[in-house]
Motif scaffolding. Structure first.
Motif, PDB file in Angstrom:
ATOM      1  N   GLU A   7       0.871  -1.086  -0.033  1.00  0.00           N
ATOM      2  CA  GLU A   7       0.016  -0.173   0.179  1.00  0.00           C
ATOM      3  C   GLU A   7       0.899   1.381  -0.167  1.00  0.00           C
ATOM      4  OE1 GLU A   7      -3.719  -1.807   2.353  1.00  0.00           O
ATOM      5  OE2 GLU A   7      -2.444  -0.268   3.360  1.00  0.00           O
ATOM      6  N   ASN A   8       2.046   1.092   0.649  1.00  0.00           N
ATOM      7  CA  ASN A   8       2.861   2.251   0.654  1.00  0.00           C
ATOM      8  C   ASN A   8       4.163   2.297  -0.214  1.00  0.00           C
ATOM      9  OD1 ASN A   8       1.898   4.168   3.314  1.00  0.00           O
ATOM     10  ND2 ASN A   8       1.535   1.812   3.775  1.00  0.00           N
ATOM     11  N   GLY A   9       4.135   1.461  -1.253  1.00  0.00           N
ATOM     12  CA  GLY A   9       5.195   1.394  -2.371  1.00  0.00           C
ATOM     13  C   GLY A   9       6.398   1.127  -1.802  1.00  0.00           C
ATOM     14  N   ILE A  10       6.540   0.339  -0.874  1.00  0.00           N
ATOM     15  CA  ILE A  10       7.977  -0.053  -0.755  1.00  0.00           C
ATOM     16  C   ILE A  10       8.142  -1.314  -1.161  1.00  0.00           C
ATOM     17  CG2 ILE A  10       9.447  -0.768   1.422  1.00  0.00           C
ATOM     18  CD1 ILE A  10       7.531   1.799   2.868  1.00  0.00           C
ATOM     19  N   THR A  11       8.958  -1.436  -2.189  1.00  0.00           N
ATOM     20  CA  THR A  11       9.291  -2.696  -2.786  1.00  0.00           C
ATOM     21  C   THR A  11      10.390  -3.381  -2.555  1.00  0.00           C
ATOM     22  OG1 THR A  11      10.312  -1.376  -4.830  1.00  0.00           O
ATOM     23  CG2 THR A  11       7.738  -2.088  -4.824  1.00  0.00           C
ATOM     24  N   SER A  12      11.466  -2.507  -2.112  1.00  0.00           N
ATOM     25  CA  SER A  12      12.853  -3.300  -2.154  1.00  0.00           C
ATOM     26  C   SER A  12      13.091  -3.457  -0.357  1.00  0.00           C
ATOM     27  CB  SER A  12      13.985  -2.400  -2.373  1.00  0.00           C
ATOM     28  OG  SER A  12      14.059  -1.273  -1.650  1.00  0.00           O
ATOM     29  N   TRP A  13      13.588  -4.711   0.140  1.00  0.00           N
ATOM     30  CA  TRP A  13      13.721  -4.915   1.492  1.00  0.00           C
ATOM     31  C   TRP A  13      15.270  -5.411   1.525  1.00  0.00           C
ATOM     32  CZ3 TRP A  13      10.688  -3.631   5.543  1.00  0.00           C
ATOM     33  CH2 TRP A  13      11.264  -3.836   6.882  1.00  0.00           C
ATOM     34  N   SER A  14      16.332  -4.981   2.084  1.00  0.00           N
ATOM     35  CA  SER A  14      17.379  -5.567   2.353  1.00  0.00           C
ATOM     36  C   SER A  14      17.636  -6.290   3.700  1.00  0.00           C
ATOM     37  CB  SER A  14      18.605  -4.634   2.192  1.00  0.00           C
ATOM     38  OG  SER A  14      18.434  -3.530   3.301  1.00  0.00           O
ATOM     39  N   PRO A  15      18.368  -7.203   3.920  1.00  0.00           N
ATOM     40  CA  PRO A  15      18.546  -7.598   5.535  1.00  0.00           C
ATOM     41  C   PRO A  15      18.895  -6.615   6.290  1.00  0.00           C
ATOM     42  CG  PRO A  15      19.955  -9.125   3.766  1.00  0.00           C
ATOM     43  CD  PRO A  15      19.131  -7.796   3.014  1.00  0.00           C
ATOM     44  N   GLY A  16      19.660  -5.576   5.764  1.00  0.00           N
ATOM     45  CA  GLY A  16      19.649  -4.330   6.746  1.00  0.00           C
ATOM     46  C   GLY A  16      18.437  -3.673   7.418  1.00  0.00           C
ATOM     47  N   ASP A  17      17.202  -3.757   6.429  1.00  0.00           N
ATOM     48  CA  ASP A  17      16.102  -3.087   6.932  1.00  0.00           C
ATOM     49  C   ASP A  17      15.701  -4.061   8.208  1.00  0.00           C
ATOM     50  OD1 ASP A  17      15.864  -0.985   5.271  1.00  0.00           O
ATOM     51  OD2 ASP A  17      15.173  -2.425   3.632  1.00  0.00           O
ATOM     52  N   THR A  18      16.010  -5.506   7.901  1.00  0.00           N
ATOM     53  CA  THR A  18      15.238  -6.344   9.107  1.00  0.00           C
ATOM     54  C   THR A  18      16.217  -6.144  10.338  1.00  0.00           C
ATOM     55  OG1 THR A  18      14.998  -7.945   7.316  1.00  0.00           O
ATOM     56  CG2 THR A  18      15.081  -8.737   9.523  1.00  0.00           C
ATOM     57  N   VAL A  19      17.330  -5.701  10.351  1.00  0.00           N
ATOM     58  CA  VAL A  19      18.420  -5.567  11.276  1.00  0.00           C
ATOM     59  C   VAL A  19      17.834  -4.156  11.994  1.00  0.00           C
ATOM     60  CG1 VAL A  19      20.707  -4.492  11.803  1.00  0.00           C
ATOM     61  CG2 VAL A  19      20.422  -6.602  10.334  1.00  0.00           C
TER      62      VAL A  19
END
Lengths: 365, 592
Positions: free
Chosen positions: B424-436
């Motif tokens: 819904e908010n247009g966030i397509t990329s997700w890296s392991p850094g985001d999980t961290v």
């Protein structure tokens, strides 16, 4: 002094109906003037009783004398009232305002109420002349002049209602006098075509009344107020009415001119559709007896006078009721025999007296 | 048989025509009268009724608002209005002169107000609202000189403690056009007062009462004819809140001079014990007659005093998120109670370096110690092992992205970066850094202090999520209970008891161990469990810190869950924890 023998032929129907309406009127003048103070209410009813008695006496007197005596002095009476109408205009001009009345020794009278009768007498007298051919233009022009002069003077007062009430009278008398149909059609066309022209001659308040008649919501608190309030009063009466002295529109003074021009609203609100039917039936009885008298009249003058008087009563009744129920624009015209006011009551009594005089002598040759 | 000459018959003919015409006209009148009086009679009857009736409304006193122990927070005082009935005045100019002098507004102002506020004749016109006692006496003393002028007494809302619990109690104001649209059906009219915020708004239907009415009959000019009937106003019902004034005051005191919010609730049933938002305001400012200047100042204050930060402010949870990620990891089997990670003070992910807040490192750390130290490196590892979706899933289990359904208007939901939210908010990329980053409660995560308190309550009570409420019961003016709010369990989060126990042990150590980050909240007599948090918000050049403390007590038998949030404070442990300690101390009535 009087020949009483024709009196057995007078119409008791008219007497009964007229007396009934006058008696009823006292109740509704009483109801309509509530809230003006007890003294005023009593004074109004007392005065109307006095005028009624005077009116009946005058009517009886007129019924006793032969109407043909009126015929011989018709033009004299007519001229006298023309002079009175001119005096009204001059006096009201001096007063710097509109005025339909003259003050004579503490009384105020409205000469136009009586001028109408003078007009009918003069026109009847003219139309019954044998010396002019009925289809000659001169005959028609003379008739129109007799009718138009007092009408214009009344219009100038300004009293649009009374002037307009005379139009059907003149037409009816011309028709029955067997004026040429071509002439009548011609006059009718000219009058109709000149109506838009007449608009610009109307006073601004008269124009407003007509505009408001076409759309009362234009100005509901001022110009349209009377039209709306009278409509509510009539409508809220329902079938049997709110009861005498119980009409809220009347008693709380939402209605204007309750004891005079709008007295029909009081009847309608407090006695409902039933009361209205009875009142209209009383008027209809007088009117149809009047037409019958015209039919049976012994001579042309009597026939035309009876007809003129009957149509005059009819147009007053129709215009007055029509304006209170929103079918016609509001013009200050009294309801015959019902509205408070001496001039109106006495003039209607005079009419009925003349009518009875014609009726009583229908078999005398 | 009489024989008429031909001529006679032809003479009757026009008369017959005229007779028929007259009959037609009279018949028309009759039919039209039937149409008006019989067919439309009822409508005209109604019009005649509304012509003559005037209804004068008499406002009902609003219900009172009490705290849980019966201390009045909001009541009504008599307010005095100077009113004029123009019809009774007599000499208008003289009245304007005299009244203008008493009210200190001058005769022109009196005339102007009477003109602009006029409605119907006979009805009084309010020239000045809520005048002081001096003015009342001045008018009363000059009664003889001021015909037509009188003092009207009307109930006026009073908020006894001003800014204390202001956001919770709320305020009232003149009904707006939109509100009138919705409420007209319930009998509201223009000029009515309605609850605008807080409990005043959400319990409007109980508090408002029923206004009374004086029905009078007027005549054609609008003057009083007679009084027809009178309905006395019915006062509103009284509302008892769940909050405790003493605890509320402690919360307000803990926030004094700072920006932030406090929520205290009972983990056993979801009752809000206290809720404060700072800066606060005096709701009395909004009670008409309002001072436009003061209202404008409140509206445009850049610190947003009107906002209830406890339910309308959303903040990243920071380290206070660590109990949730712990439970996610334990429940999914990503770690166990014996799992340890080595903290050298930093964490390498590919070529990116992530720091622990303690540069020297926490050495080898297990879960309870990870919570106690608030060791970032430990949770970086846990986060990567658990994975984005299971962390988000547990956050959702705790309702972080939902509304709590609290009985206050304007609540906001938090944010959990679930798959749906990202779409819904247009966030397509997700890296392991985001999980961290997510593992330490930063990134996209947002929640309200209220939600934070509900999470803490659920950890304390074994996974029960209650619908929080600030009203305990509504009672009639005579004291009969009308509406009692029962605890409403929204959800039982299924978690293993031993996993919860591990997390609780960690939270206990946070406050009670000499290595814990929340030591400043430690009380001698009551064992408190909690978690500190410090979050960074804003861009690089406009960085701002918020300080959190979340906790519950007593450790073994939780009775209160508490959240303190301070905007712009460097450290949860140093600022939020001591504030929380004072509040706990007040609640348990022990020495600070």
């Amino acid at each position: 002094m009087f020949d009483l023998s024709p009196m057995r032929h007078i119409s008791w129907g008219i007497v009964a109906c007229a007396a009934a309406i006058i008696v009823v009127s006292l109740f509704f003048i009483y109801s309509g003037s509530q809230g003006l103070g007890e003294e005023v209410v009593i004074r109004y009813v007392e005065r109307q009783v006095i005028w009624g008695v005077i009116g009946i006496m005058i009517a009886a007197f007129l019924a006793l004398i032969d109407y043909r005596k009126l015929a011989s002095s018709a033009f004299l009476i007519y001229s006298a009232f023309l002079v009175l109408l001119v005096i009204v205009l001059v006096v009201s001009d001096l007063r710097r305002g509109a005025g339909r009345w003259l003050s004579v020794g503490g009384f105020t009278i409205q000469p136009s109420e009586f001028a109408k009768i003078a007009l009918i007498l003069a026109l009847a007298k003219y139309l019954s002349r044998e010396d002019l051919p009925r289809n000659s233009p001169a005959y028609m022009v003379g008739a129109l002049l007799i009718a138009a002069i007092p009408m214009v003077l009344i219009l100038k007062q300004p009293d649009l209602g009374t002037a307009l009430a005379l139009v059907p009278v003149v037409f009816a008398m011309l028709i029955v006098a067997r004026a040429s149909w071509a002439h009548l059609l011609y006059i009718f066309t000219v009058v109709t075509l000149s109506l838009p022209l007449g608009w610009s001659f109307l006073k601004p308040y008269q124009q407003t009344r007509i505009k408001v008649f076409l759309n009362p919501q234009l100005d509901p608190l001022r110009a349209g107020y009377n039209a709306i309030q009278s409509l509510i009063a009539v409508g809220s009466g329902g079938i049997l009415g709110r009861g005498w002295l119980q009409g809220t529109q009347t008693q709380l003074r939402f209605l204007p001119e309750r004891h005079t021009d709008f007295i029909f609203c009081v009847v309608a609100e407090e006695t409902g559709f039933a009361g209205c039917i009875i009142l209209i039936a009383l008027y209809a009885t007088i009117i149809f007896i009047g037409l019958r008298i015209a039919e049976q009249a012994r001579d042309e003058f009597g026939r035309l006078t009876a007809l003129g008087i009957t149509v005059l009563l009819t147009s007053h009744v129709v215009i007055n009721i029509g304006m209170t129920i929103g079918l016609l624009p509001i013009t200050g015209l009294p309801l015959p025999l019902m509205s408070y006011g001496g001039s109106s009551l006495v003039s209607v009594c005079i009419c009925l007296g003349i009518l009875e005089s014609i009726c009583a002598r229908r078999f005398v040759f | 048989m009489i024989e008429y000459p031909k001529d006679t018959i032809s003479r009757q003919y026009p008369l017959v025509v005229i007779g028929i015409a007259i009959m037609g006209v009279l018949l028309t009148l009759t039919v039209y009268l039937w149409y008006l009086q019989v067919f439309h009679g009822e409508e005209y009857f109604q019009m005649a009724a509304s012509n003559r009736l005037r209804l004068v409304r008499k406002p009902a006193p609003r219900g009172l608002i009490f705290d849980r122990s019966g201390t009045i927070l909001a009541d009504n005082r008599p307010g005095f209005d100077v009113e004029v009935v123009p019809e009774d005045v007599g000499n208008m100019a003289l009245m304007e002169q005299r009244l203008g002098k008493i009210l200190l507004i001058g005769p022109d102002k009196v005339r102007e107000r009477m003109k602009s506020r006029r409605s119907y004749a006979y009805l009084p016109i309010t020239v000045e609202s809520d005048v002081n006692m001096e003015t009342v006496l001045a008018v009363e003393e000059r009664q003889q000189l001021l015909p037509g002028v009188h003092i009207g007494v009307y109930p006026r809302r009073r908020y006894i403690y001003g800014g204390i619990a202001a956001h919770l109690v709320g305020s009232i104001g003149m009904i707006s056009k939109d509100e009138l649209e919705d409420l007209r059906i319930q009998g509201y009219v223009q000029q009515d007062l309605v609850g605008k915020t807080g409990v005043e708004k959400s319990y409007e239907r109980f508090l408002s009462g029923e206004s009374g009415v004086d029905a009078i009959q007027v005549d054609g000019r609008g003057y009083l004819d007679k009084a027809l009937y009178r309905n006395e106003p019915r006062p509103g019902n009284n509302v008892f809140l769940t909050i405790d004034l003493e605890l509320q005051r402690a919360c307000e005191a803990a926030l004094a001079g700072q920006t932030g919010a406090v929520v205290a609730l009972d983990p056993r049933n979801g009752e809000i014990l206290a809720m404060a938002s700072s800066p606060t305001y005096d709701p009395g400012v909004f009670v008409p007659p309002v001072d436009g200047e003061m209202v404008r100042a409140l509206m445009s204050d850049e610190n947003h005093p009107l906002m209830n930060r406890a339910i309308q402010g959303v903040y990243p949870p920071g380290s206070t998120f660590k109990p949730i990620i712990s439970l996610a990891a334990l429940e999914k089997g990503a770690i166990t109670g014996r799992t340890t990670f080595e903290c050298p003070g930093y964490f390498m992910l590919g070529r990116h370096l992530y720091h622990c807040w303690y540069a020297k490192g926490h050495k080898r750390v297990d879960l309870p110690d990870g919570l106690m130290f608030s060791c970032n490196v430990f949770f970086y590892n846990v986060g990567l092992r658990t994975g984005r979706d299971d962390i988000a899933g547990m956050a959702c289990e705790f309702g972080m992205d939902e509304l709590s359904g609290i009985d206050l208007p304007g609540e906001r939901a938090g944010v959990v970066p679930t798959e749906r939210w990202r779409k819904e908010n247009g966030i397509t990329s997700w890296s392991p850094g985001d999980t961290v980053v997510m593992a330490i409660g930063q990134g996209y995560l947002l929640l309200t202090p209220l939600r934070s308190a509900l999470i803490m309550a659920a950890v304390a009570n074994g996974g029960k999520l209650f619908q929080p409420h600030v009203v305990r019961q509504v009672v009639s003016p005579l004291g009969d209970p009308l509406y009692i709010l029962q605890p409403r369990l929204v959800k039982q989060i299924e978690m293993e008891e031993r996993n919860l126990a591990l997390v609780r042990e960690g939270l206990r150590r946070v406050v009670n161990s000499r290595y814990g980050t929340g030591q400043k909240c430690k009380l001698e007599k009551v064992e408190i469990a909690g978690k500190t948090g410090t979050v960074q918000v804003g861009s690089e050049d406009n960085r701002k810190n918020h300080a959190w403390f979340v906790g519950y007590a007593p450790y073994g038998n939780p009775q209160i869950a508490l959240v303190v949030l301070l905007e712009g404070k460097e450290s949860g442990g140093f600022f939020a924890a001591p504030a929380a300690k004072d509040i706990f101390a007040t609640y348990f009535k022990v020495k600070k």
